[in-house]
Motif scaffolding. Structure first.
Motif, mmCIF file in Angstrom:
data_model
loop_
_atom_site.group_PDB
_atom_site.id
_atom_site.type_symbol
_atom_site.label_atom_id
_atom_site.label_comp_id
_atom_site.label_asym_id
_atom_site.label_seq_id
_atom_site.Cartn_x
_atom_site.Cartn_y
_atom_site.Cartn_z
ATOM 1 N N THR A 1 -9.729 5.525 10.754
ATOM 2 C CA THR A 1 -10.436 6.288 9.732
ATOM 3 C C THR A 1 -10.594 7.741 10.165
ATOM 4 O O THR A 1 -10.342 8.665 9.387
ATOM 5 C CB THR A 1 -11.804 5.653 9.434
ATOM 6 N N GLY B 1 -6.036 8.365 -0.951
ATOM 7 C CA GLY B 1 -6.938 7.324 -1.440
ATOM 8 C C GLY B 1 -6.290 5.953 -1.496
ATOM 9 O O GLY B 1 -6.874 4.956 -1.057
ATOM 10 N N TYR C 1 -5.375 4.864 2.198
ATOM 11 C CA TYR C 1 -6.577 4.535 2.975
ATOM 12 C C TYR C 1 -7.126 3.172 2.560
ATOM 13 O O TYR C 1 -7.370 2.316 3.407
ATOM 14 C CB TYR C 1 -7.654 5.619 2.809
ATOM 15 N N SER C 2 -7.302 2.973 1.276
ATOM 16 C CA SER C 2 -7.897 1.710 0.837
ATOM 17 C C SER C 2 -6.983 0.523 1.159
ATOM 18 O O SER C 2 -7.457 -0.521 1.613
ATOM 19 C CB SER C 2 -8.232 1.753 -0.651
ATOM 20 N N ARG D 1 -7.974 -2.174 4.177
ATOM 21 C CA ARG D 1 -8.160 -3.566 3.731
ATOM 22 C C ARG D 1 -7.294 -4.510 4.562
ATOM 23 O O ARG D 1 -7.748 -5.573 4.988
ATOM 24 C CB ARG D 1 -7.820 -3.692 2.250
ATOM 25 N N ALA E 1 0.834 -1.207 0.000
ATOM 26 C CA ALA E 1 0.000 0.000 0.000
ATOM 27 C C ALA E 1 0.868 1.256 0.000
ATOM 28 O O ALA E 1 0.593 2.213 -0.729
ATOM 29 C CB ALA E 1 -0.946 0.000 1.202
#
Length: 141
Positions: free
Chosen positions: A77, A113, A116-117, A121, A11
């Protein structure tokens, strides 16, 4: 060794790569007003280093929250969105011109983005792996 190292490092790497691609496509080096009024040009090296540091910071905060809170994904988050919104103050306040501001804001969105994703995950996968499934009872007969 944790099972989360590979997806989380992927990531971070993906966020840095996405930032570099966007930076290359933008066609120009953004300029920011530095300390003392001197203008500084933002180069690919700065984009790469900043993206990696942001990713490693997000990873560290997530790891700490996973060890200290009951709801790490929700808490992370909130923290990550807050940091992202505050990070937008930099390009808005210091960019030299609309093009520079647009490129820098787009870089912030892309890095956020992807990080975060990817990190969410991996956190959800970790939480699912920690849930123990009860064994089916054997018949008494």
């Amino acid at each position: 060794m944790s099972r989360q190292i590979l997806p989380r490092s992927a990531a971070v790497a993906a966020a840095a790569l996405a930032a570099l691609v966007l930076f290359s496509v933008s066609g120009a080096d953004p300029v920011v007003h530095g300390a003392g009024g001197a203008d500084q040009q933002v180069g690919a090296g700065a984009v790469l280093v900043t993206s990696v540091l942001a990713g490693l910071g997000g990873w560290a905060v997530l790891a700490i929250l996973e060890r200290t809170t009951k709801r790490p994904v929700r808490n992370w988050t909130v923290v990550s969105i807050t940091v992202f919104v505050l990070s937008l103050l930099g390009p808005v306040g210091s960019a030299d011109g609309v093009h520079s501001a647009g490129v820098l804001i787009a870089l912030h969105f892309v890095v956020f983005g992807v990080l975060y994703s990817g990190l969410v995950r991996s956190a959800r996968a970790r939480a699912c792996a920690q849930v123990s499934v009860p064994q089916r009872a054997k018949p008494l007969v």
